[in-house]
Design a protein around this motif. Structure first.
Motif, PDB file in Angstrom:
ATOM      1  N   LEU A 189      44.985  53.987  45.610  1.00  0.00           N
ATOM      2  CA  LEU A 189      43.983  54.088  46.667  1.00  0.00           C
ATOM      3  C   LEU A 189      44.649  54.300  48.023  1.00  0.00           C
ATOM      4  O   LEU A 189      44.175  55.096  48.849  1.00  0.00           O
ATOM      5  CB  LEU A 189      43.122  52.826  46.694  1.00  0.00           C
ATOM      6  CG  LEU A 189      42.103  52.681  45.568  1.00  0.00           C
ATOM      7  CD1 LEU A 189      41.613  51.240  45.482  1.00  0.00           C
ATOM      8  CD2 LEU A 189      40.931  53.630  45.769  1.00  0.00           C
ATOM      9  N   PRO A 203      37.502  47.312  38.716  1.00  0.00           N
ATOM     10  CA  PRO A 203      37.001  48.018  39.900  1.00  0.00           C
ATOM     11  C   PRO A 203      36.045  49.153  39.546  1.00  0.00           C
ATOM     12  O   PRO A 203      36.055  49.664  38.435  1.00  0.00           O
ATOM     13  CB  PRO A 203      38.279  48.593  40.506  1.00  0.00           C
ATOM     14  CG  PRO A 203      39.139  48.877  39.303  1.00  0.00           C
ATOM     15  CD  PRO A 203      38.868  47.745  38.356  1.00  0.00           C
ATOM     16  N   THR A 204      35.243  49.523  40.528  1.00  0.00           N
ATOM     17  CA  THR A 204      34.439  50.750  40.487  1.00  0.00           C
ATOM     18  C   THR A 204      34.635  51.465  41.822  1.00  0.00           C
ATOM     19  O   THR A 204      34.650  50.817  42.872  1.00  0.00           O
ATOM     20  CB  THR A 204      32.944  50.442  40.292  1.00  0.00           C
ATOM     21  OG1 THR A 204      32.722  49.944  38.966  1.00  0.00           O
ATOM     22  CG2 THR A 204      32.095  51.700  40.493  1.00  0.00           C
ATOM     23  N   THR A 205      34.785  52.775  41.771  1.00  0.00           N
ATOM     24  CA  THR A 205      34.887  53.566  42.999  1.00  0.00           C
ATOM     25  C   THR A 205      33.743  54.568  43.044  1.00  0.00           C
ATOM     26  O   THR A 205      33.552  55.334  42.099  1.00  0.00           O
ATOM     27  CB  THR A 205      36.233  54.299  43.082  1.00  0.00           C
ATOM     28  OG1 THR A 205      37.288  53.336  43.033  1.00  0.00           O
ATOM     29  CG2 THR A 205      36.332  55.095  44.369  1.00  0.00           C
ATOM     30  N   GLY A 211      36.222  49.129  51.390  1.00  0.00           N
ATOM     31  CA  GLY A 211      36.263  48.283  50.201  1.00  0.00           C
ATOM     32  C   GLY A 211      35.064  47.364  50.175  1.00  0.00           C
ATOM     33  O   GLY A 211      34.478  47.056  51.222  1.00  0.00           O
ATOM     34  N   TRP A 265      36.186  45.827  44.437  1.00  0.00           N
ATOM     35  CA  TRP A 265      37.440  45.263  43.973  1.00  0.00           C
ATOM     36  C   TRP A 265      37.460  43.743  44.153  1.00  0.00           C
ATOM     37  O   TRP A 265      36.572  43.153  44.747  1.00  0.00           O
ATOM     38  CB  TRP A 265      38.601  45.868  44.769  1.00  0.00           C
ATOM     39  CG  TRP A 265      38.628  45.395  46.207  1.00  0.00           C
ATOM     40  CD1 TRP A 265      37.793  45.810  47.219  1.00  0.00           C
ATOM     41  CD2 TRP A 265      39.474  44.389  46.764  1.00  0.00           C
ATOM     42  NE1 TRP A 265      38.084  45.134  48.375  1.00  0.00           N
ATOM     43  CE2 TRP A 265      39.119  44.258  48.128  1.00  0.00           C
ATOM     44  CE3 TRP A 265      40.499  43.595  46.258  1.00  0.00           C
ATOM     45  CZ2 TRP A 265      39.745  43.347  48.980  1.00  0.00           C
ATOM     46  CZ3 TRP A 265      41.141  42.697  47.102  1.00  0.00           C
ATOM     47  CH2 TRP A 265      40.758  42.588  48.452  1.00  0.00           C
ATOM     48  N   GLU A 284      45.542  49.587  40.781  1.00  0.00           N
ATOM     49  CA  GLU A 284      45.135  50.822  41.453  1.00  0.00           C
ATOM     50  C   GLU A 284      45.324  50.788  42.968  1.00  0.00           C
ATOM     51  O   GLU A 284      45.158  51.809  43.629  1.00  0.00           O
ATOM     52  CB  GLU A 284      43.682  51.146  41.132  1.00  0.00           C
ATOM     53  CG  GLU A 284      42.659  50.294  41.868  1.00  0.00           C
ATOM     54  CD  GLU A 284      41.233  50.821  41.749  1.00  0.00           C
ATOM     55  OE1 GLU A 284      41.015  51.817  41.039  1.00  0.00           O
ATOM     56  OE2 GLU A 284      40.342  50.205  42.357  1.00  0.00           O
ATOM     57  N   LEU A 302      40.995  60.743  42.526  1.00  0.00           N
ATOM     58  CA  LEU A 302      40.130  60.455  43.669  1.00  0.00           C
ATOM     59  C   LEU A 302      40.150  61.601  44.672  1.00  0.00           C
ATOM     60  O   LEU A 302      39.095  62.007  45.188  1.00  0.00           O
ATOM     61  CB  LEU A 302      40.570  59.154  44.337  1.00  0.00           C
ATOM     62  CG  LEU A 302      39.742  58.702  45.542  1.00  0.00           C
ATOM     63  CD1 LEU A 302      38.264  58.647  45.213  1.00  0.00           C
ATOM     64  CD2 LEU A 302      40.242  57.355  46.049  1.00  0.00           C
ATOM     65  N   SER A 313      37.487  46.088  54.330  1.00  0.00           N
ATOM     66  CA  SER A 313      36.722  45.676  53.152  1.00  0.00           C
ATOM     67  C   SER A 313      35.620  44.721  53.573  1.00  0.00           C
ATOM     68  O   SER A 313      35.858  43.786  54.370  1.00  0.00           O
ATOM     69  CB  SER A 313      37.613  44.980  52.124  1.00  0.00           C
ATOM     70  OG  SER A 313      38.241  45.888  51.265  1.00  0.00           O
ATOM     71  N   CYS A 370      42.409  46.099  39.524  1.00  0.00           N
ATOM     72  CA  CYS A 370      42.290  46.373  40.960  1.00  0.00           C
ATOM     73  C   CYS A 370      43.665  46.358  41.618  1.00  0.00           C
ATOM     74  O   CYS A 370      43.971  47.197  42.480  1.00  0.00           O
ATOM     75  CB  CYS A 370      41.399  45.331  41.628  1.00  0.00           C
ATOM     76  SG  CYS A 370      39.709  45.254  40.995  1.00  0.00           S
ATOM     77  N   ASN A 390      35.047  51.369  47.340  1.00  0.00           N
ATOM     78  CA  ASN A 390      35.762  50.782  46.212  1.00  0.00           C
ATOM     79  C   ASN A 390      35.398  49.313  46.039  1.00  0.00           C
ATOM     80  O   ASN A 390      35.607  48.502  46.945  1.00  0.00           O
ATOM     81  CB  ASN A 390      37.276  50.919  46.427  1.00  0.00           C
ATOM     82  CG  ASN A 390      38.094  50.242  45.335  1.00  0.00           C
ATOM     83  OD1 ASN A 390      38.675  49.186  45.548  1.00  0.00           O
ATOM     84  ND2 ASN A 390      38.128  50.843  44.158  1.00  0.00           N
TER      85      ASN A 390
END
Length: 206
Positions: free
Chosen positions: A111, A172-174, A129, A97, A107, A196, A152, A104, A95
């Motif tokens: 998550l 964000p991108t996951t 992360g 973030w 979410e 997810l 992270s 972010c 993820n």
């Protein structure tokens, strides 16, 4: 009509005209100011808060089109060392973030929920992360305040972002990586736990 009355009417019309001009100029200034918060500046930059966020769109990638495995590694925000190579055969949720990014923040509970649900059911699922555009101290403060349960990676100026092969244009991108650590699915923008979890289950079963 007396001369006094005519002069009074003239003054009233003049005052109305001046106030109208002032209102028009004020409105124009609000709409065209060159500051960073203007509508025009926001349109030129493509965002409103200094970041580009996706709309939550989901992309699934066929195994034949997943490309080469990622190689992601480095220090975490709490000064540990993490590497994809230490998770062979595992499905990994990555993820991207930042604590400065409102979507972010939105979410984060999702998550957390997905992490707890998935890792309690499957021993072959890991989360990591990838913090971006801030100091490790800022990221760590957010992680501790929100009790984020997984590590992270610290921001390194963007080098690790390049290792994602351009697949994380939004914050964000996951990314969901398959057992070979190829990108198997992607969510651009904030996601829900159910989305997810469904993606991870699909990648595990493939």
């Amino acid at each position: 009509m007396s001369g006094r009355a005519q002069r009074a009417r003239h003054r009233a019309r003049w005052a109305w005209a001046v106030s109208t001009v002032v209102l028009v100029l004020t409105a124009a200034a609000c709409g065209t100011t060159s500051g960073s918060n203007s509508v025009a500046a926001q349109a030129r930059s493509g965002d409103r808060k200094g970041y580009v966020s996706g709309d939550g769109s989901v992309e699934r990638i066929d195994p034949a089109n997943r490309g080469t495995p990622l190689t992601v590694a480095g220090p975490t925000v709490d000064s540990r060392i993490w590497s994809l190579q230490d998770h062979p055969g595992q499905v990994v949720v990555l993820n991207v973030w930042g604590s400065w990014c409102p979507p972010c923040i939105t979410e984060t509970p999702e998550l957390d929920k997905a992490y707890r649900n998935l890792t309690s059911r499957f021993k072959d699922v890991s989360f990591i992360g990838l913090d971006t555009k801030e100091s490790p101290e800022s990221a760590l403060a957010f992680i501790r305040a929100n009790r984020v349960p997984y590590l992270s990676l610290a921001y390194d100026g963007g080098e690790r972002m390049l290792s994602l092969n351009g697949k994380a244009p939004a914050t964000p991108t996951t990314l969901i990586l398959d057992r070979q650590h190829r990108i198997a699915a992607r969510v651009l923008g904030p996601l829900t736990a159910s989305t997810l979890e469904g993606l991870v289950e699909d990648v595990r079963a493939a």
